[in-house]
Design a protein around this motif. Sequence first.
Motif, PDB file in Angstrom:
ATOM      1  N   ASP A 256       0.815  -1.217   0.000  1.00 38.95           N
ATOM      2  CA  ASP A 256       0.000   0.000   0.000  1.00 38.95           C
ATOM      3  C   ASP A 256       0.849   1.267   0.000  1.00 38.95           C
ATOM      4  O   ASP A 256       0.319   2.359  -0.234  1.00 38.95           O
ATOM      5  CB  ASP A 256      -0.913   0.031   1.227  1.00 38.95           C
ATOM      6  N   TYR A 257       2.152   1.128   0.254  1.00 33.86           N
ATOM      7  CA  TYR A 257       2.993   2.313   0.444  1.00 33.86           C
ATOM      8  C   TYR A 257       4.044   2.507  -0.640  1.00 33.86           C
ATOM      9  O   TYR A 257       4.846   3.438  -0.548  1.00 33.86           O
ATOM     10  CB  TYR A 257       3.648   2.261   1.832  1.00 33.86           C
ATOM     11  N   GLY A 258       4.060   1.667  -1.651  1.00 28.91           N
ATOM     12  CA  GLY A 258       5.016   1.895  -2.739  1.00 28.91           C
ATOM     13  C   GLY A 258       5.343   0.627  -3.479  1.00 28.91           C
ATOM     14  O   GLY A 258       5.122  -0.487  -2.983  1.00 28.91           O
ATOM     15  N   ARG A 259       5.915   0.787  -4.674  1.00 28.35           N
ATOM     16  CA  ARG A 259       6.266  -0.350  -5.524  1.00 28.35           C
ATOM     17  C   ARG A 259       7.760  -0.617  -5.530  1.00 28.35           C
ATOM     18  O   ARG A 259       8.245  -1.457  -6.293  1.00 28.35           O
ATOM     19  CB  ARG A 259       5.781  -0.102  -6.961  1.00 28.35           C
ATOM     20  N   ASP A 300       1.706 -17.450  -2.118  1.00 31.51           N
ATOM     21  CA  ASP A 300       1.417 -16.450  -3.145  1.00 31.51           C
ATOM     22  C   ASP A 300       1.542 -15.038  -2.577  1.00 31.51           C
ATOM     23  O   ASP A 300       1.998 -14.114  -3.267  1.00 31.51           O
ATOM     24  CB  ASP A 300       0.020 -16.663  -3.718  1.00 31.51           C
ATOM     25  N   ALA A 301       1.130 -14.855  -1.322  1.00 32.76           N
ATOM     26  CA  ALA A 301       1.280 -13.550  -0.686  1.00 32.76           C
ATOM     27  C   ALA A 301       2.745 -13.174  -0.549  1.00 32.76           C
ATOM     28  O   ALA A 301       3.139 -12.028  -0.792  1.00 32.76           O
ATOM     29  CB  ALA A 301       0.600 -13.551   0.683  1.00 32.76           C
ATOM     30  N   VAL A 302       3.583 -14.150  -0.161  1.00 35.03           N
ATOM     31  CA  VAL A 302       5.026 -13.895  -0.084  1.00 35.03           C
ATOM     32  C   VAL A 302       5.561 -13.520  -1.460  1.00 35.03           C
ATOM     33  O   VAL A 302       6.327 -12.554  -1.609  1.00 35.03           O
ATOM     34  CB  VAL A 302       5.768 -15.126   0.466  1.00 35.03           C
ATOM     35  N   ARG A 303       5.163 -14.264  -2.486  1.00 30.15           N
ATOM     36  CA  ARG A 303       5.666 -13.991  -3.841  1.00 30.15           C
ATOM     37  C   ARG A 303       5.273 -12.598  -4.316  1.00 30.15           C
ATOM     38  O   ARG A 303       6.029 -11.946  -5.048  1.00 30.15           O
ATOM     39  CB  ARG A 303       5.137 -15.048  -4.811  1.00 30.15           C
ATOM     40  N   SER A 304       4.105 -12.121  -3.896  1.00 30.46           N
ATOM     41  CA  SER A 304       3.698 -10.771  -4.314  1.00 30.46           C
ATOM     42  C   SER A 304       4.667  -9.724  -3.795  1.00 30.46           C
ATOM     43  O   SER A 304       4.939  -8.721  -4.475  1.00 30.46           O
ATOM     44  CB  SER A 304       2.272 -10.482  -3.831  1.00 30.46           C
ATOM     45  N   LEU A 306       7.982 -10.454  -2.868  1.00 29.73           N
ATOM     46  CA  LEU A 306       9.284 -10.716  -3.486  1.00 29.73           C
ATOM     47  C   LEU A 306       9.323 -10.228  -4.921  1.00 29.73           C
ATOM     48  O   LEU A 306      10.333  -9.669  -5.369  1.00 29.73           O
ATOM     49  CB  LEU A 306       9.592 -12.217  -3.421  1.00 29.73           C
ATOM     50  N   ASP A 307       8.228 -10.427  -5.653  1.00 30.27           N
ATOM     51  CA  ASP A 307       8.193  -9.971  -7.040  1.00 30.27           C
ATOM     52  C   ASP A 307       8.263  -8.458  -7.143  1.00 30.27           C
ATOM     53  O   ASP A 307       8.801  -7.906  -8.102  1.00 30.27           O
ATOM     54  CB  ASP A 307       6.907 -10.463  -7.726  1.00 30.27           C
ATOM     55  N   THR A 308       7.725  -7.776  -6.134  1.00 30.75           N
ATOM     56  CA  THR A 308       7.701  -6.308  -6.157  1.00 30.75           C
ATOM     57  C   THR A 308       9.001  -5.703  -5.650  1.00 30.75           C
ATOM     58  O   THR A 308       9.552  -4.774  -6.259  1.00 30.75           O
ATOM     59  CB  THR A 308       6.531  -5.790  -5.301  1.00 30.75           C
ATOM     60  N   TYR A 309       9.529  -6.233  -4.554  1.00 32.32           N
ATOM     61  CA  TYR A 309      10.662  -5.593  -3.878  1.00 32.32           C
ATOM     62  C   TYR A 309      11.983  -6.327  -4.051  1.00 32.32           C
ATOM     63  O   TYR A 309      13.034  -5.789  -3.690  1.00 32.32           O
ATOM     64  CB  TYR A 309      10.357  -5.445  -2.386  1.00 32.32           C
ATOM     65  N   GLY A 310      11.955  -7.547  -4.569  1.00 33.58           N
ATOM     66  CA  GLY A 310      13.188  -8.297  -4.757  1.00 33.58           C
ATOM     67  C   GLY A 310      13.443  -9.263  -3.621  1.00 33.58           C
ATOM     68  O   GLY A 310      12.763  -9.272  -2.597  1.00 33.58           O
TER      69      GLY A 310
END
Length: 374
Positions: A256-259, A300-304, A306-310
């Motif tokens: 919610d606070y950034g990509r 899947d929540a974890v992957r969301s 990791l995919d966004t922040y590395g």
Amino acid sequence: MTQGAGQGPEVERTATLRDFRVPAYVHETGPYGHSAHPGQAAPPHPGDVAPPHPGDVAPPHQEAYPEGYTPTERDLPVINRGDTVQVTVDPLPAPAAQPATGQGPLYVVGDVHGYLDELVAALQEKGLIDAAGHWCAGTTRLWFLGDFTDRGPDGIGVIDLVMRLSAEAAAAGGYCKALMGNHELLLIGAKRFGDTPVNSGAGTATFQAAWLLNGGQKTDMDRLQDHHLQWMARLDALEEVDGHLLVHSDTTAYLDYGRSIEEVNDTVRETLTRNDADECWDLFRKFTKRFSFRDEGGADAVRSLLDTYGGTRIVHGHSPIPYLLGEVGSEDGEEESRPAVEGPHVYADGLAIAMDGGVTMAGKLLVQQLPLDA
């Protein structure tokens, strides 16, 4: 990015986690209530937030966080240090000597919550500080995952130690850094806004009431100084180190606070800088959510994130391992046999590492070298 020492849907909670009680000390008179005395049972676990008015009791178990979820509704049962299973962790060998130059090993520390003596003992056991409490780990890199105060007897002492180790580690070529936990946000809010009403999403609440009901200690408030507040307000919310995405809370609310990591950290700091009580409450409320990585859909929540922040794995505190394992609480309130926690809990298809060993509930304050053995 500066460093202070440097949703998807929430999943169903275990049905046996019941027993919602308000700690007795919140009924005491005075602006902050009474802090716990040695030998006294500890208040409920960090992250649980009781109803905003003393004497109110939260509703029984809810199947999932409602749309208007607010941390003024307690979401974990109360566990007293004297009546719960002892959580033990087998010690790991001290780190091997590192060369005078170059990057040292990486360590992370779970929730401390004012247990200064336990923290000192754990850091000494890992060879990170000496008998006098000074940094002796050279180029080692040390990250604290947040929640330094509340529940335990000396939260300000914990902050002072981490601040000092930050300077000592930097002088030795290593570093000691820290993330912001929901209890840092809670303490900042209690100090800044006191009993100013905020829109909790489920009626009116105040930071002071939430702080008291979640382990706020009068001795910490009395000793809290401007430099402590400034240090906490500058802490990062998340960071990626050696493929590990370090966060405090097991929630996807960071999205919610950034990509990007930088955007999230900047947004959190800017929110605190604006000094708006409702904005700060919303930030605290979201950082208090938990269990996003547990059960169906957790990976899947974890992957969301990791995919966004590395990163390839998330490392978090906030939710104590016994709760993640579903091994605390029973329908009839009686103790039951359960396995001891032996160290960090790896779950969500191996993508998440939980680091809160439950020091506030007679558990172990975890200090762990990364990466974990495969």
